[in-house]
Write an enzyme that holds these catalytic residues in place. Structure first.
Site, PDB file in Angstrom:
ATOM      1  CG  HIS A  66      -0.262   0.486   2.487  1.00 49.61           C
ATOM      2  ND1 HIS A  66      -0.246   1.810   2.870  1.00 49.61           N
ATOM      3  CD2 HIS A  66       0.428  -0.193   3.435  1.00 49.61           C
ATOM      4  CE1 HIS A  66       0.414   1.930   4.018  1.00 49.61           C
ATOM      5  NE2 HIS A  66       0.837   0.732   4.381  1.00 49.61           N
ATOM      6  CB  CYS A  67       1.430   4.219  -1.453  1.00 49.84           C
ATOM      7  SG  CYS A  67       0.394   4.144  -2.930  1.00 49.84           S
ATOM      8  CB  ALA A  68      -1.248   8.102   0.179  1.00 44.35           C
ATOM      9  CB  SER A 113       1.386   0.524  -3.353  1.00 47.35           C
ATOM     10  OG  SER A 113       0.220   1.161  -3.834  1.00 47.35           O
TER      11      SER A 113
END
Length: 202
Positions: free
Chosen positions: A132-134, A140
């Site tokens: 994941h990222c934001a 990601s």
């Protein structure tokens, strides 16, 4: 007579020339734009036991438990709005990549280490990994694409198409260029390996 198949120039006898046609940025953008963006899901399974998601799902321990997540790769470790940490406890193995979602950021420095982390998770029976990222579409997604290319020998185009089956993604233009370089590097290495194997047989 030669024909174009899967990015290769193939001979009529079915043999492949050592010429691989890499996608251009424009072609990749067109492929990415062919799927309509949808943010109805915070997380999607894009490969068996490999989930791609956003910050919301990464912070929701109940949802992580329901998904059976045992490994987390945070592609925005320590960044604003996405302060990654490894306080998930003993049930989750955490790895952070301090990446910026900027075309100028060198994400390629993490391609192999991140891919090894994902590979370790997916080769352990019963384990599942969340990358994941934001928002779960650029940083990601780039690391997931790199993993599929490195460990599953997919071309960049094939990797994008595979992920797009379950999630809309949109790596920034700088990340796309770095993935093209990875595509070239991997194809070159595999072509060299095939030539060496043929030479040994002969």
């Amino acid at each position: 007579m030669a024909e174009e198949t899967e990015g290769y120039t193939a001979l009529s006898k079915g043999e492949e020339k050592q010429t691989y046609i890499h996608p251009t940025i424009a072609e990749l953008q067109k492929l990415l734009d062919s799927k309509h963006p949808s943010f109805s899901h915070h997380v999607n399974e894009v490969w068996p036991n490999l989930y791609l998601g956003d910050l919301f799902i990464a912070k929701n321990r109940y949802e992580l438990w329901k998904l059976g997540i045992t490994y987390i790769l945070n592609a925005a470790h320590g960044r604003r709005l996405c302060e990654g940490n490894n306080d998930y406890g003993a049930t989750i193995t955490y790895h952070g990549v301090p990446a910026n979602d900027s075309p100028d950021f060198d994400m390629s420095q993490y391609f192999y280490s991140a891919s090894e982390f994902i590979h370790k998770a997916l080769t352990s029976p019963g384990d599942r990994v969340l990358v994941h990222c934001a928002v779960g579409i650029s940083r990601s997604a780039t690391l997931v694409l790199a993993y599929l290319m490195i460990h599953h020998h997919l071309s960049l185009t094939q990797a994008i198409e595979k992920v797009q089956e379950n999630r809309w993604i949109c790596p920034n233009i700088g990340f796309l260029q770095q993935l093209i370089h990875l595509d070239e590097e991997l194809h070159s290495a595999r072509s060299k390996n095939m030539q060496e194997q043929k030479a040994e047989i002969c």
